[in-house]
Design an enzyme around this catalytic site. Structure first.
Site, PDB file in Angstrom:
ATOM      1  N   LYS A 190     -67.305 -21.450  -9.449  1.00  0.00           N
ATOM      2  CA  LYS A 190     -67.951 -22.699  -9.867  1.00  0.00           C
ATOM      3  C   LYS A 190     -67.990 -23.707  -8.728  1.00  0.00           C
ATOM      4  O   LYS A 190     -68.955 -24.454  -8.578  1.00  0.00           O
ATOM      5  CB  LYS A 190     -67.183 -23.307 -11.052  1.00  0.00           C
ATOM      6  CG  LYS A 190     -67.491 -22.638 -12.369  1.00  0.00           C
ATOM      7  CD  LYS A 190     -66.771 -23.336 -13.511  1.00  0.00           C
ATOM      8  CE  LYS A 190     -65.329 -22.893 -13.559  1.00  0.00           C
ATOM      9  NZ  LYS A 190     -64.562 -23.445 -14.681  1.00  0.00           N
TER      10      LYS A 190
ATOM     11  N   ARG B  96     -61.687  -9.412 -12.853  1.00  0.00           N
ATOM     12  CA  ARG B  96     -62.825 -10.329 -12.825  1.00  0.00           C
ATOM     13  C   ARG B  96     -64.110  -9.539 -12.634  1.00  0.00           C
ATOM     14  O   ARG B  96     -64.108  -8.475 -12.020  1.00  0.00           O
ATOM     15  CB  ARG B  96     -62.727 -11.260 -11.609  1.00  0.00           C
ATOM     16  CG  ARG B  96     -61.722 -12.325 -11.670  1.00  0.00           C
ATOM     17  CD  ARG B  96     -61.754 -13.100 -10.365  1.00  0.00           C
ATOM     18  NE  ARG B  96     -62.771 -14.125 -10.367  1.00  0.00           N
ATOM     19  CZ  ARG B  96     -62.562 -15.341 -10.858  1.00  0.00           C
ATOM     20  NH1 ARG B  96     -61.410 -15.681 -11.362  1.00  0.00           N
ATOM     21  NH2 ARG B  96     -63.525 -16.243 -10.824  1.00  0.00           N
TER      22      ARG B  96
ATOM     23  N   GLU C 210     -62.229 -24.363 -17.708  1.00  0.00           N
ATOM     24  CA  GLU C 210     -62.016 -25.704 -17.183  1.00  0.00           C
ATOM     25  C   GLU C 210     -63.396 -26.354 -17.090  1.00  0.00           C
ATOM     26  O   GLU C 210     -64.307 -25.770 -16.492  1.00  0.00           O
ATOM     27  CB  GLU C 210     -61.374 -25.631 -15.792  1.00  0.00           C
ATOM     28  CG  GLU C 210     -61.034 -27.009 -15.278  1.00  0.00           C
ATOM     29  CD  GLU C 210     -60.467 -27.032 -13.863  1.00  0.00           C
ATOM     30  OE1 GLU C 210     -60.181 -25.959 -13.302  1.00  0.00           O
ATOM     31  OE2 GLU C 210     -60.333 -28.143 -13.341  1.00  0.00           O
TER      32      GLU C 210
END
Ligand code: ATP
Ligand code: MG
Length: 578
Positions: free
Chosen positions: A272, A262, A37
């Site tokens: 982020k 992850r 994204e």
């Protein structure tokens, strides 16, 4: 490491891919994608996903797309799009002509929503968001049907088209999938597909005022691109039934979603949103601050793409979330730079040394090997003269027993130069040492004594009149706690664990003159001090260096210290012996 031909290292994702190739499930195709994204810069966690997706495509003769998952107009920006492309390329991967944007599929995705409405599988719900949320129920209790659930197909179509036409304010309506409010998975209880946002999108401008949710976009984008293996992180495991439901309900190409763990690292964080908070709060100088775990931050810090790829292969992929010690990442850059960084001499915290028996106007150019690990790196000349700089901490006037470096009466080797013996110290009025006096033995040129006598330490040095000055930025962990979320005081948050000493600038470090030509990005080992690179802030009159990583890992030293004091002493001794 992740060589697919050695089954011992074949992870479960590659195992699935290989099984599918054997069974012919996808007709021999392997097609993955990396779907960021564009709401921030990529971090080292993304590198793991990039290496996995592009790596698998490469290893199995497949393809990997770069797709921007840009369905959230408020948070996304072309600045992020550009940086993401730069970082993926820098890591060494190529999406060729397959650069896509989920926003390019908005029309198709909208048409599919109308199809679901016509199939009585979606409806316009006019409850306020809080009521939709409350109506979801809980893990132990089913949800309750929205009063709008039984709207007719015609009314739903009409309302949905008017939502698109911009007739309603934000929050007035949403489009929901009609799956069932008693579904076991909360995410399956009539999830939202579209919401009204009168916001400008960085690519589609004001063309749309309704935006699809991540869940209603992701699988469809994968489908449009004919992806075979849709690889994502574990937190999407409970979204998988929904991913599957949309593909099945629409009757479209249906990729397999596979979840892996992850990457998490100690003393830093991977979100982020939080990294943006550090940038906006001026905790750091920007996304590329060398303390940041971003790819641009690591690049500026001196990390190589090779080291990051090797690290990602080393940590591998599993189904279990864990936290990897930062030392593991640091060891990969050490290993890489040890092989390729040329050695230089740089005195970070200088003290002046005068060789009293060396002729005043003489300069010698001594031979220094550039990299003992790489014969092809050759050698260079280093100027030697009567006045030198040594590292302040390499001298002690009253040394403890185990201190083998320079002190009055002691003889040490100067790297590539001569043996010197300290004869005297000069102090200022307040007793601080301002100068050390030594004599040298001309017979030891090159660093060897023809009579075979030994010294216990080899020190680095720089000729004072030839030295170039630099600012050297030394970094420590960005957070003081292994887990930045570890905060005892409920009034404080993770930012209270930001390490105020994470940056220390050593001004007026003295470097050997060959470093004057350093260009941003050049990497070196400063002998005995660590790996360093030239920073982009360097100007024609000021060199700026970053310390990438220390030579040896502090953590290991500390552990050894507490476990075995004798080992530690031995280690200091070997270091001193250079
Ligand atoms: P963040 O929470 O940092 O914003 P994200 O998952 O929201 O991360 P995306 O841009 O959606 O960021 O991520 C793109 C891809 O990278 C996704 O497939 C995601 O699963 C993967 N990814 C993100 N963070 C990590 C991580 N720490 N380890 C491995 N893969 C990750
Ligand atoms: Mg995200």
């Amino acid at each position: 490491m992740n060589d697919p031909s050695t089954s011992a290292h074949r992870d479960f994702v590659r195992q699935i891919v290989e099984d599918d190739l054997t069974s012919g499930k996808w007709g021999g195709r392997v097609h993955t994608r990396f779907p960021p994204e564009p709401n921030g810069y990529l971090h080292i966690g993304h590198a793991k996903s990039i290496c996995l997706n592009f790596g698998i495509a490469k290893e199995y003769g497949g393809k990997c797309n770069l797709r921007f998952d840009d369905t959230n107009p408020e948070k996304e920006d072309t600045e992020y799009v550009d940086s993401i492309m730069e970082d993926v390329r820098w890591l060494g991967f190529d999406w060729e002509d397959r650069l896509f944007y989920a926003s390019d599929y908005f029309e198709q995705i909208y048409q599919w929503a109308e199809q679901l409405i016509r199939d009585n599988k979606a409806y316009v719900c006019s409850l306020p968001l809080e009521e939709i949320r409350a109506g979801r129920g809980s893990a132990s209790e089913p949800g309750t049907d929205s009063p709008y659930r039984s709207r007719s197909v015609d009314e739903n179509l009409d309302l949905f088209r008017r939502m698109r036409a911009g007739e309603f304010p934000e929050g007035a309506h949403v489009l929901r999938a009609k799956i069932g409010m008693a579904e076991k998975h909360m995410l399956m209880r009539d999830p939202i597909m579209y919401r009204i946002r009168h916001a400008e999108h960085h690519r589609t401008g004001t063309q749309w005022c309704i935006y699809p949710t991540y869940d209603y976009t992701h699988g469809q984008s994968d489908s449009i691109e004919a992806i075979t293996h849709s690889i994502c992180t574990l937190e999407f495991e409970n979204h998988r039934p929904l991913y599957d439901w949309y593909c099945t309900a629409l009757g479209i190409h249906h990729p397999q979603q596979i979840e892996f763990n992850r990457l998490n690292l100690t003393y830093t964080m991977m979100s982020k949103r939080r990294l943006l908070e550090l940038v906006q709060g001026k905790f750091v100088s920007g996304w590329d601050d060398p303390r940041m775990p971003t790819l641009c931050g690591l690049r500026r810090r001196g990390y190589t793409p090779e080291a990051i790829r090797a690290f990602c292969a080393y940590v591998g992929v599993t189904k279990n979330n864990a936290v990897t010690d930062m030392v593991v990442l640091e060891n990969h850059i050490r290993e890489d730079l040890n092989k390729r960084a040329e050695r230089r001499m740089a005195v970070l915290n200088p003290i002046k040394v005068v060789i009293t028996n060396y002729p005043e106007d003489q300069t010698e150019a001594l031979d220094a090997i550039n990299n003992p690990e790489d014969a092809a790196a050759g050698s260079r000349k280093v100027p030697f003269s009567r006045e030198l700089y040594l590292e302040r901490e390499d001298f002690m006037e009253e040394p403890p027993k185990k201190f083998f470096r320079l002190s009055p009466g002691k003889e040490v080797r100067l790297r590539w130069a001569y043996f010197v013996t300290c004869t005297d110290v000069v102090k200022d009025a307040s007793g601080n040492i301002t100068e050390i006096r030594c004599t040298y033995d001309p017979a030891t040129k090159g660093g060897d004594a023809p009579d075979g006598r030994k010294v216990k330490a080899t020190l680095h040095w720089v000729s004072a009149k030839h030295a170039v000055k630099a600012d050297v930025r030394m970094y420590d962990h960005m957070f003081v706690k292994e887990d930045p979320d570890d905060v005892a005081d409920p009034a404080l948050d993770w930012k209270s664990n930001f390490n105020p000493n994470s940056l220390h600038v050593q001004q007026n470090a003295m470097l050997e003159p060959s470093l004057a030509k350093g260009k941003p990005g050049d990497r070196f080992q400063f002998e005995r001090m660590g790996y360093f690179c030239v920073d982009a802030d360097t100007t024609p009159d000021r060199l700026v260096f970053n310390r990438t990583v220390t030579l040896k890992d502090q953590w290991t030293k500390e552990q050894m210290h507490s476990f075995d004091k004798r080992m530690m002493d031995k280690r200091i001794k070997t270091e001193d012996e250079g």
